[in-house]
Design an enzyme around this catalytic site. Structure first.
Site, PDB file in Angstrom:
ATOM      1  N   ASP A  41       0.519   5.019   1.366  1.00 10.62           N
ATOM      2  CA  ASP A  41      -0.148   6.493   1.794  1.00 10.62           C
ATOM      3  C   ASP A  41       0.761   7.771   2.430  1.00 10.62           C
ATOM      4  O   ASP A  41       1.827   8.129   1.810  1.00 10.62           O
ATOM      5  CB  ASP A  41       0.164   5.656   3.576  1.00 10.62           C
ATOM      6  N   ASP A  89       3.811   5.247  15.673  1.00 13.51           N
ATOM      7  CA  ASP A  89       4.380   4.599  16.779  1.00 13.51           C
ATOM      8  C   ASP A  89       5.212   3.770  15.831  1.00 13.51           C
ATOM      9  O   ASP A  89       5.784   4.557  17.328  1.00 13.51           O
ATOM     10  CB  ASP A  89       3.220   3.469  16.051  1.00 13.51           C
ATOM     11  N   ASP A 119       0.804  -1.885  -0.117  1.00 15.40           N
ATOM     12  CA  ASP A 119       0.006   0.390   0.022  1.00 15.40           C
ATOM     13  C   ASP A 119       1.002   1.002  -0.550  1.00 15.40           C
ATOM     14  O   ASP A 119       1.907   1.124   0.919  1.00 15.40           O
ATOM     15  CB  ASP A 119      -1.166  -0.148   1.539  1.00 15.40           C
TER      16      ASP A 119
END
Length: 432
Positions: free
Chosen positions: A53, A132, A51
């Site tokens: 982003d 994170d 993916d």
């Protein structure tokens, strides 16, 4: 730290065409536009991202104004999804720290230290420190093709180290799923987990009980259905996390008999990993059938000892185990129903006489049930001769199949004649 284009190996040539369209269009509208997260990380490691982003200073509503093919999703984290057919580019607005919030702000809410809503926007610096892991806080700026690193992510990437940004215990309490992500990234990338990041994993597994069961299902698919499920299983057990996700299975594993059922689960996950790496079809139904089989098998044996038809008993055992598991990990019906069929067919696979094998081999779940039987036989839990018989039966000619099932057919015909005492019987009566 800003790393100019000549000093890093990330190239636009490796970014998807649709992601570049989003980046350039946002830039044309005078918004900041950066590729961020796993896409940047994987490209720097020489991997192909799944993916791409995008992070921007445009709000979700502003992104929707720029792209007609955009849909806004999420309440906990408001995001923009820009659709290009089946390809979706996720666009997130820079998150703010929220430190100035008085605790009553409807855009950012915590419950027992866990973030349940976070739609406070801020600068790119704040956004980086809200992410994170350091290796996921790297930004590729489409304006000048530089890399922006606010959390020493490049150093950790080069060292093969997984490290949380900020205080690890606090970050896990904000979102306990980060514990599962730590395991996933460590297994996927082959990274070691930083000591301070690792320590709370042994102590905070109970926080996973506060996560919605549907969300945990999605996370487990990422964990076990990406080609390294066996490593994930071993790490989850090492940190004591597996028992919080599958307590009934963990209880069985703790009292294993001659390496079973650990051997069965390990073989099943290894088999799934191999199929994924070879681009062969897999289904979460088979995965969860593996993970929950031993509790079902034990419940089946207990209930069978109390009396009852084996077919009814396996159904009752399945309901008993699945109802308890569902409150922890919500398995959708499109997977739980086939999973239970795989279990139910294990008893029918023992019936090899007459027309039953012909009917069973035409069952839509036969192949999955047969593969499941092979795993049970390899682990020493099922009769290897039974598995071998079904292997031969599938490849046998019509004459060979008739011979393999002949004895049972003769016995049933004999019983039928004695009971009915009729001079003849129709073909449909014999085969039915």
């Amino acid at each position: 730290m800003i790393v100019p284009r000549p000093e890093h190996n990330l190239s636009r040539a490796n970014i998807s065409e649709n992601a570049l369209k989003v980046l350039y269009r946002l830039r044309q509208e005078n918004y900041q536009a950066h590729l961020v997260g796993g896409g940047v990380r994987d490209l720097l490691l020489g991997h192909e991202p799944k993916d791409f982003d995008v992070a921007t200073d445009a709000t979700p509503e502003q992104v929707r104004q720029v792209f007609r093919n955009c849909r806004l999703i999420g309440r906990r984290f408001r995001l923009a999804h820009v659709h290009f057919g089946r390809d979706i580019i996720e666009v997130a607005t820079f998150r703010g720290s929220g430190e100035e919030s008085d605790g009553e702000d409807p855009d950012r809410r915590l419950e027992n230290g866990m973030i349940v809503r976070d739609n406070i926007y801020g600068s790119i610096e704040e956004d980086a420190l809200r992410r994170d892991f350091t290796i996921n806080a790297l930004y590729y700026d489409i304006a000048d093709f530089s890399l922006i690193d606010y959390a020493d992510g490049l150093a950790d990437l080069r060292a093969g180290r997984l490290r949380l940004i900020g205080d690890p215990e606090q970050r896990y309490r904000e979102d306990p799923v980060r514990m599962l992500r730590a395991v996933r990234f460590a297994c996927k990338l082959g990274f070691t987990i930083d000591t301070e990041t690792e320590r709370p994993l042994f102590e905070l597994g109970h926080l996973l009980h506060d996560i919605p069961a549907a969300r945990l299902f999605d996370e487990l698919i990422k964990l076990f259905h990406s080609g390294y499920g066996l490593d994930v299983f071993e790490k989850l057990r090492h940190y004591g996390l597996f028992g919080h996700l599958f307590p009934a299975t963990e209880a069985c594993l703790a009292c294993e008999d001659q390496a079973f059922p650990v051997t069965f689960v390990s073989r099943g996950l290894s088999n799934t990993d191999l199929r994924l790496r070879d681009d062969k079809p897999t289904t979460p139904a088979f995965l969860f059938a593996i993970l929950l089989w031993e509790p079902v098998r034990r419940a089946y044996e207990r209930l069978l000892g109390e009396g009852g038809n084996p077919i009814d008993v396996i159904q009752a055992a399945s309901v008993e185990v699945c109802s308890r598991q569902q409150s922890l990990v919500a398995i959708p019906k499109r997977f739980s129903l086939p999973m239970r069929e795989i279990w139910a067919l294990q008893h029918r696979l023992e019936q090899r006489e007459g027309k039953r094998p012909y009917r069973l081999i035409a069952h839509p779940r036969f192949r999955a049930a047969y593969d499941f039987l092979l795993l049970r036989a390899e682990a020493g839990e099922a009769d290897s001769e039974l598995a071998s018989w079904w292997t031969r039966f599938q490849d046998a000619t019509s004459q060979e199949r008739a011979s393999m099932t002949e004895s049972g057919t003769k016995r049933r015909r004999s019983r039928s004649r004695r009971r009915r005492r009729k001079p003849s019987a129709s073909a449909s009566e014999v085969s039915g």
